[in-house]
Scaffold this motif. Structure first.
Motif, PDB file in Angstrom:
ATOM      1  N   THR A  25       0.838  -1.211   0.000  1.00  0.00           N
ATOM      2  CA  THR A  25       0.000   0.000   0.000  1.00  0.00           C
ATOM      3  C   THR A  25       0.866   1.251   0.000  1.00  0.00           C
ATOM      4  OG1 THR A  25      -1.775  -1.168   1.153  1.00  0.00           O
ATOM      5  CG2 THR A  25      -1.784   1.256   1.270  1.00  0.00           C
ATOM      6  N   TRP A  26       1.932   1.199   0.798  1.00  0.00           N
ATOM      7  CA  TRP A  26       2.839   2.351   0.834  1.00  0.00           C
ATOM      8  C   TRP A  26       3.505   2.554  -0.530  1.00  0.00           C
ATOM      9  CZ3 TRP A  26       5.544   1.036   6.149  1.00  0.00           C
ATOM     10  CH2 TRP A  26       4.604   1.300   7.178  1.00  0.00           C
ATOM     11  N   MET A  29       0.977   4.200  -2.644  1.00  0.00           N
ATOM     12  CA  MET A  29       0.847   5.598  -2.226  1.00  0.00           C
ATOM     13  C   MET A  29       2.036   6.408  -2.713  1.00  0.00           C
ATOM     14  SD  MET A  29      -0.499   4.966   1.665  1.00  0.00           S
ATOM     15  CE  MET A  29      -0.301   6.669   2.146  1.00  0.00           C
ATOM     16  N   LEU A  32       1.744   6.894  -6.564  1.00  0.00           N
ATOM     17  CA  LEU A  32       0.749   7.906  -6.944  1.00  0.00           C
ATOM     18  C   LEU A  32       1.201   9.316  -6.546  1.00  0.00           C
ATOM     19  CD1 LEU A  32      -2.566   6.052  -5.941  1.00  0.00           C
ATOM     20  CD2 LEU A  32      -1.736   6.518  -8.242  1.00  0.00           C
ATOM     21  N   THR A  33       1.727   9.438  -5.340  1.00  0.00           N
ATOM     22  CA  THR A  33       2.107  10.772  -4.861  1.00  0.00           C
ATOM     23  C   THR A  33       3.290  11.330  -5.656  1.00  0.00           C
ATOM     24  OG1 THR A  33       1.366  10.147  -2.644  1.00  0.00           O
ATOM     25  CG2 THR A  33       2.789  12.084  -2.834  1.00  0.00           C
ATOM     26  N   PHE A  88      -6.464   4.405  -6.173  1.00  0.00           N
ATOM     27  CA  PHE A  88      -5.757   3.424  -5.344  1.00  0.00           C
ATOM     28  C   PHE A  88      -6.103   2.000  -5.778  1.00  0.00           C
ATOM     29  CE2 PHE A  88      -5.887   0.627  -1.573  1.00  0.00           C
ATOM     30  CZ  PHE A  88      -4.533   0.587  -1.297  1.00  0.00           C
TER      31      PHE A  88
END
Lengths: 233, 255
Positions: A25-26, A29, A32-33, A88
């Motif tokens: 998940t990180w 994240m 995407l970020t 996500f």
């Protein structure tokens, strides 16, 4: 064969194990970020958008358009929530094709977390839009007899969201893993391609359903009347 | 299939963090950029609409001006035509006036020349007549013209004596005017003739080169003349009649 990556500890911080679900998940994240930061840096109105920025604009405006079609009332907060859900989930599902990467959406914990987020977001958006009294009164519509049914309906929404997403993604990953053992050269490729399609569709369905739930919670009686009139026309 | 609630909590936190991150680095910059670009496009569209409206207004003004010019063209042409006609009439009048003036000047010059010619002809004719008369009188009668005129005047005084005497009133002096000095015998005979009419009268002889040949006698308010003026007038009439006949014949021949 493991059906969930929750039990797979990647590393430990202070005696607290970080499982593969959280770690991946990180990664998503971060992906995407960082991508957003790289694309939107030095963003000025007088500079023509490049293809990356154009791609992000198409995605964002597409999500905003879908939400506008459902709610008929543009809401940037709903865009942030539902758009993040879609990005996500779709990123997670598309990374299914990366060897060794277990998508977080294949974990029931992740889908449950997302479903719980939607379950919490629905009353929050409803209260923000209609006030606490107005939102609670919606459980008594069309009559007070419907109160238990409405409560069960709200709970079943979250459960169905979580189980649907988890089942689709997990089953795709499991089937791909099984076929990899049976026919390692052909079927996994086909199943991964099917998994990509399924993953995009599931992300779309999850985000759309969340938007519909939130929209129904935020819709006023006037909005419902107008929507009904438009549907009849 | 099991749910790890710690993972669920962590994923909820992760999701909320992701919402914040994407809102900070994706949605806001992208949507703000789109809004700014849409605003810029709207401003440009409004500016273009303003320019287009101004262009349409300018086009309308231009078309109206063209229509006015076209409508005024007939009036302008008519005015130009009238102006040209007026200028043409003025030029014609000026030419006619100039021709008329030149014609008048020519007529005056011709009359003046004719008058001068007539005077010259008269003078030459008179001179010729006088010369011929003098020559004839001298050759045929051994008399001068003045003697003959004076002698004739003396013979005629008797006929006009009564009128002359009554017109003279109380005047006792007579004046005899001639172009040339009269001979003494003529003066004497004239004085004697006047003395017969009025015994107390005296004669004063005056010469004036501007007078016609002959004798003019003034007495008080009366005047009696024996000059060749009438003969010269007759000669002039004769010459003019002859000249007119010559011109008429020339015109008839030319026709």
């Amino acid at each position: 064969m493991e059906l969930t990556p929750d039990s797979n500890i990647v590393f430990t911080i202070g005696g607290f194990g970080i499982n593969k679900t959280a770690f991946n998940t990180w990664l998503i994240m971060a992906l995407l970020t960082v991508t957003s930061m790289l694309v939107t840096r030095n963003l000025r109105p007088d500079v023509p958008p490049n293809r990356w920025r154009t791609a992000l604009e198409v995605i964002v405006k597409g999500i905003e358009g879908q939400i506008a079609e459902i709610t008929r009332r543009p809401d940037r907060r709903l865009l942030h929530f539902s758009g993040t859900l879609f990005l996500f989930i779709v990123t997670s599902n598309l990374l299914l094709v990366v060897p060794g990467f277990d998508p977080p959406t294949a974990s029931l914990s992740t889908t449950a977390a997302l479903a719980l987020s939607v379950l919490v977001a629905v009353p929050l958006f409803g209260i923000a839009s209609r006030g606490l009294g107005g939102y609670l009164h919606s459980y008594l519509e069309p009559s007070a007899i419907m109160l238990p049914f409405n409560i069960v309906s709200e709970a079943s929404r979250g459960i169905s969201l979580a189980i649907r997403l988890y089942g689709n993604i997990m089953s795709g990953a499991v089937i791909a893993a099984i076929l990899l053992g049976v026919a390692p050269f052909f079927f996994p490729v086909v199943m991964d391609m099917l998994g990509l399609l399924t993953g995009v569709i599931q992300a779309y369905i999850f985000a759309i359903l969340a938007t519909v739930y939130i929209s129904s919670a935020t819709a006023t009686p006037t909005d419902r009347t107008e929507a009904k009139g438009k549907d009849q026309t | 299939m099991s749910i790890d609630w710690i993972t669920v909590a962590a994923q909820i936190v992760n999701f909320l963090v992701l919402v914040w991150l994407l809102r900070r680095f994706l949605y806001r910059p992208i949507l703000d950029g789109i809004d700014a670009r849409e605003k810029e496009i709207a401003d440009r569209m409004a500016e273009a609409a303003g320019i287009a409206a101004a262009a349409r207004a300018a086009e309308a003004d231009h078309l109206a001006e063209i229509a006015a010019l076209r409508a005024d063209r007939a009036g302008t042409l008519e005015e130009a035509r009238r102006s040209a006609e007026a200028e043409r009439d003025a030029l014609l009048d000026e030419a006619q006036n100039r021709l008329s003036k030149e014609e008048t000047e020519r007529e005056a010059r011709r009359a003046e020349e004719a008058h001068a010619y007539s005077a010259e002809l008269r003078r030459a004719g008179a001179n010729a007549l006088l010369s011929l008369t003098r020559k004839a009188l001298w050759d045929l009668a051994d008399e001068t013209l003045e003697q003959r005129i004076a002698a004739h005047a003396v013979t005629q005084l008797g006929a006009v004596a009564k009128d002359l005497h009554s017109a003279a009133g109380d005047s006792r002096q007579a004046v005899a005017l001639s172009r040339d000095p009269l001979p003494d015998d003529v003066r004497a005979s004239l004085g004697a003739a006047l003395a017969d009419i009025d015994p107390g009268v005296t004669v004063r002889f005056v010469t004036d080169p501007s007078l016609a040949p002959g004798l003019t006698l003034r007495m008080g308010g009366a005047q009696v003349a024996w000059t060749v003026d009438s003969y010269l007038d007759g000669l002039e009439s004769l010459l003019e009649h002859h000249a007119r006949r010559t011109v008429t014949r020339g015109l008839t021949d030319a026709a």
